[in-house]
Design an enzyme around this catalytic site. Structure first.
Site, PDB file in Angstrom:
ATOM      1  N   ASP A  59       0.857  -1.189   0.000  1.00  0.00           N
ATOM      2  CA  ASP A  59       0.000   0.000   0.000  1.00  0.00           C
ATOM      3  C   ASP A  59       0.892   1.238   0.000  1.00  0.00           C
ATOM      4  O   ASP A  59       1.492   1.592   1.018  1.00  0.00           O
ATOM      5  CB  ASP A  59      -0.908  -0.011   1.235  1.00  0.00           C
ATOM      6  CG  ASP A  59      -1.816   1.219   1.272  1.00  0.00           C
ATOM      7  OD1 ASP A  59      -1.791   2.017   0.313  1.00  0.00           O
ATOM      8  OD2 ASP A  59      -2.548   1.377   2.276  1.00  0.00           O
ATOM      9  N   ASN A  70       3.975   5.985 -11.061  1.00  0.00           N
ATOM     10  CA  ASN A  70       2.726   6.038 -11.821  1.00  0.00           C
ATOM     11  C   ASN A  70       1.477   5.856 -10.968  1.00  0.00           C
ATOM     12  O   ASN A  70       0.424   6.402 -11.293  1.00  0.00           O
ATOM     13  CB  ASN A  70       2.777   4.939 -12.904  1.00  0.00           C
ATOM     14  CG  ASN A  70       1.401   4.597 -13.436  1.00  0.00           C
ATOM     15  OD1 ASN A  70       0.827   5.324 -14.252  1.00  0.00           O
ATOM     16  ND2 ASN A  70       0.825   3.495 -12.944  1.00  0.00           N
ATOM     17  N   TYR A 111      -7.329  15.961  -6.033  1.00  0.00           N
ATOM     18  CA  TYR A 111      -6.547  15.289  -7.076  1.00  0.00           C
ATOM     19  C   TYR A 111      -5.647  16.294  -7.795  1.00  0.00           C
ATOM     20  O   TYR A 111      -4.452  16.065  -7.966  1.00  0.00           O
ATOM     21  CB  TYR A 111      -7.511  14.619  -8.060  1.00  0.00           C
ATOM     22  CG  TYR A 111      -6.844  13.859  -9.188  1.00  0.00           C
ATOM     23  CD1 TYR A 111      -6.288  12.610  -8.980  1.00  0.00           C
ATOM     24  CD2 TYR A 111      -6.790  14.404 -10.479  1.00  0.00           C
ATOM     25  CE1 TYR A 111      -5.690  11.906 -10.029  1.00  0.00           C
ATOM     26  CE2 TYR A 111      -6.201  13.715 -11.523  1.00  0.00           C
ATOM     27  CZ  TYR A 111      -5.653  12.462 -11.297  1.00  0.00           C
ATOM     28  OH  TYR A 111      -5.059  11.783 -12.332  1.00  0.00           O
ATOM     29  N   ALA A 142      -4.566  19.161  -6.781  1.00  0.00           N
ATOM     30  CA  ALA A 142      -3.512  19.679  -5.893  1.00  0.00           C
ATOM     31  C   ALA A 142      -2.348  18.691  -5.803  1.00  0.00           C
ATOM     32  O   ALA A 142      -1.181  19.086  -5.865  1.00  0.00           O
ATOM     33  CB  ALA A 142      -4.089  19.963  -4.509  1.00  0.00           C
ATOM     34  N   LYS A 200      -1.509  16.427  -7.975  1.00  0.00           N
ATOM     35  CA  LYS A 200      -0.827  16.282  -9.274  1.00  0.00           C
ATOM     36  C   LYS A 200       0.014  17.529  -9.586  1.00  0.00           C
ATOM     37  O   LYS A 200       1.055  17.438 -10.227  1.00  0.00           O
ATOM     38  CB  LYS A 200      -1.858  16.011 -10.371  1.00  0.00           C
ATOM     39  CG  LYS A 200      -2.506  14.627 -10.247  1.00  0.00           C
ATOM     40  CD  LYS A 200      -1.457  13.528 -10.330  1.00  0.00           C
ATOM     41  CE  LYS A 200      -2.039  12.140 -10.342  1.00  0.00           C
ATOM     42  NZ  LYS A 200      -1.023  11.081 -10.448  1.00  0.00           N
TER      43      LYS A 200
HETATM   44  P1  NDP Z   1      -5.873   2.775 -12.664  1.00  0.00           P
HETATM   45  O1  NDP Z   1      -6.888   3.046 -11.602  1.00  0.00           O
HETATM   46  O2  NDP Z   1      -6.291   2.060 -13.893  1.00  0.00           O
HETATM   47  O3  NDP Z   1      -4.609   1.983 -12.022  1.00  0.00           O
HETATM   48  C1  NDP Z   1      -4.039   2.491 -10.858  1.00  0.00           C
HETATM   49  C2  NDP Z   1      -2.811   1.679 -10.514  1.00  0.00           C
HETATM   50  O4  NDP Z   1      -2.226   2.222  -9.304  1.00  0.00           O
HETATM   51  C3  NDP Z   1      -3.130   0.232 -10.201  1.00  0.00           C
HETATM   52  O5  NDP Z   1      -2.034  -0.568 -10.575  1.00  0.00           O
HETATM   53  C4  NDP Z   1      -3.301   0.237  -8.690  1.00  0.00           C
HETATM   54  O6  NDP Z   1      -3.074  -1.027  -8.051  1.00  0.00           O
HETATM   55  C5  NDP Z   1      -2.203   1.216  -8.297  1.00  0.00           C
HETATM   56  N1  NDP Z   1      -2.459   1.797  -6.987  1.00  0.00           N
HETATM   57  C6  NDP Z   1      -3.469   2.627  -6.627  1.00  0.00           C
HETATM   58  N2  NDP Z   1      -3.397   2.905  -5.317  1.00  0.00           N
HETATM   59  C7  NDP Z   1      -2.317   2.242  -4.838  1.00  0.00           C
HETATM   60  C8  NDP Z   1      -1.734   2.105  -3.559  1.00  0.00           C
HETATM   61  N3  NDP Z   1      -2.252   2.709  -2.481  1.00  0.00           N
HETATM   62  N4  NDP Z   1      -0.640   1.324  -3.429  1.00  0.00           N
HETATM   63  C9  NDP Z   1      -0.114   0.686  -4.496  1.00  0.00           C
HETATM   64  N5  NDP Z   1      -0.616   0.775  -5.742  1.00  0.00           N
HETATM   65  C10 NDP Z   1      -1.715   1.537  -5.896  1.00  0.00           C
HETATM   66  O7  NDP Z   1      -5.262   4.212 -13.000  1.00  0.00           O
HETATM   67  P2  NDP Z   1      -4.629   4.754 -14.377  1.00  0.00           P
HETATM   68  O8  NDP Z   1      -3.818   3.704 -15.002  1.00  0.00           O
HETATM   69  O9  NDP Z   1      -5.695   5.409 -15.147  1.00  0.00           O
HETATM   70  O10 NDP Z   1      -3.694   5.922 -13.801  1.00  0.00           O
HETATM   71  C11 NDP Z   1      -2.288   5.767 -13.626  1.00  0.00           C
HETATM   72  C12 NDP Z   1      -1.716   7.133 -13.296  1.00  0.00           C
HETATM   73  O11 NDP Z   1      -2.020   8.042 -14.350  1.00  0.00           O
HETATM   74  C13 NDP Z   1      -2.294   7.744 -12.026  1.00  0.00           C
HETATM   75  O12 NDP Z   1      -1.297   8.431 -11.330  1.00  0.00           O
HETATM   76  C14 NDP Z   1      -3.327   8.719 -12.550  1.00  0.00           C
HETATM   77  O13 NDP Z   1      -3.579   9.771 -11.654  1.00  0.00           O
HETATM   78  C15 NDP Z   1      -2.647   9.191 -13.818  1.00  0.00           C
HETATM   79  N6  NDP Z   1      -3.560   9.747 -14.811  1.00  0.00           N
HETATM   80  C16 NDP Z   1      -4.587   8.995 -15.337  1.00  0.00           C
HETATM   81  C17 NDP Z   1      -5.440   9.546 -16.268  1.00  0.00           C
HETATM   82  C18 NDP Z   1      -6.576   8.794 -16.875  1.00  0.00           C
HETATM   83  O14 NDP Z   1      -7.383   9.412 -17.586  1.00  0.00           O
HETATM   84  N7  NDP Z   1      -6.685   7.485 -16.682  1.00  0.00           N
HETATM   85  C19 NDP Z   1      -5.278  10.941 -16.714  1.00  0.00           C
HETATM   86  C20 NDP Z   1      -4.167  11.625 -16.104  1.00  0.00           C
HETATM   87  C21 NDP Z   1      -3.353  11.028 -15.191  1.00  0.00           C
HETATM   88  P3  NDP Z   1      -4.304  -2.120  -7.982  1.00  0.00           P
HETATM   89  O15 NDP Z   1      -4.485  -2.602  -9.399  1.00  0.00           O
HETATM   90  O16 NDP Z   1      -3.800  -3.187  -7.088  1.00  0.00           O
HETATM   91  O17 NDP Z   1      -5.485  -1.385  -7.480  1.00  0.00           O
END
Ligand code: NDP
Length: 246
Positions: A61, A88, A153, A155, A157
């Site tokens: 986590d 990421n 969110y 803030a 980012k």
């Molecule tokens: P998803 O929700 O599809 O995937 C999120 C990923 O982060 C998963 O692998 C998840 O793990 C992991 N994760 C989340 N919380 C934790 C935690 N507490 N500890 C460990 N791992 C964690 O998100 P996206 O792929 O869409 O987004 C990826 C990044 O891109 C993020 O930072 C997001 O803010 C950014 N972003 C996304 C956009 C979009 O439109 N999708 C636009 C702009 C930025 P698990 O699978 O186990 O939950």
């Protein structure tokens, strides 16, 4: 792009089990890099990505400082070091500011910003020793321009962008670049709450006429991690299909 440079490179991706992170893991693995990724709890998708790419998956986590550090140390140990870090993992929470609880705010800050600090801090000493490193942080267009109902969110980012620019100054002399990718709207689980109408409207508002894909972002990350970008640091690259103007 000549990515022979990635052969054998040790890459850690946070949030590699799904969405953009999984796309980044796949892209580096395809280029012959050794990849480890962190994820929260999606065991089935993590196992799938790990099996298909030969990457090492660590469950932790990132919102919990001790667990984040434990996870990172496991990933670094599995690869016997780290050359490239992609911060990421992220979460979002939409709503009016008056409906955002302190607990939800704290969680956004912990996962989206504090974890970037923690994961980076663990990797830096080794990168400095080897006088080489690439750090790519995934922010968002909402960190660049702000978004209504995304105050927490946005803030966090924006914080990632600030961290990136400052750290680039600090680590440049050590042969380490630090850059930021600010995706536009990307078709992942994070956007799963959008209904069909909203998705269509978002695509129509995007000059290239479609939502982005994880591969669109992985391409940007590979560019910033490659030898062709050794003179690029402290920059914000926003693959967004023309969606936003700054
Ligand atoms: P998803 O929700 O599809 O995937 C999120 C990923 O982060 C998963 O692998 C998840 O793990 C992991 N994760 C989340 N919380 C934790 C935690 N507490 N500890 C460990 N791992 C964690 O998100 P996206 O792929 O869409 O987004 C990826 C990044 O891109 C993020 O930072 C997001 O803010 C950014 N972003 C996304 C956009 C979009 O439109 N999708 C636009 C702009 C930025 P698990 O699978 O186990 O939950």
């Amino acid at each position: 792009m000549d990515n022979a440079a990635f052969l054998g490179k040790r890459v850690i991706v946070t949030g590699g089990s799904r969405g953009i992170g999984a796309g980044i893991v796949r892209a580096f693995a395809k280029e012959g890099a050794k990849v480890a990724f962190l994820y929260r709890n999606a065991d089935a998708s993590a196992e799938k990505v790990s099996r298909e790419t030969g990457s090492f998956a660590v469950r932790c986590d990132l919102g919990d400082a001790a667990d984040a550090e434990r996870g990172m140390r496991e990933a670094i140990a599995a690869l016997s070091g780290v050359d490239i870090l992609v911060n990421n993992a992220g979460i979002c929470k939409s709503g009016l500011i008056q409906d955002l609880s302190l607990c939800e705010w704290d969680r956004l800050v912990a996962v989206n910003l504090t974890a970037v600090f923690l994961c980076t801090r663990i990797c830096v000493p080794e990168m400095v020793r080897q006088k080489y490193g690439r750090i790519v942080n995934i922010s968002s267009i909402w960190g660049m321009v702000g978004a209504s109902c995304e105050v927490g969110y946005s803030a966090t980012k924006a914080g990632v962008i600030g961290l990136t620019k400052a750290l680039a100054m600090e680590l440049g002399p050590s042969g380490i670049t630090v850059n930021c990718v600010c995706p536009g709207v990307i078709d992942t689980d994070m956007c799963a709450s959008y209904d069909e109408k909203t998705r269509r409207e978002l695509a129509e508002q995007t000059p290239v006429g479609r939502l982005g894909t994880p591969d669109d972002i992985a391409d940007a990350v590979l560019y910033l991690s490659g030898d062709g970008a050794s003179f690029v640091t402290g920059q914000v690259l926003s693959p967004n299909g023309g969606f936003t103007v700054t």
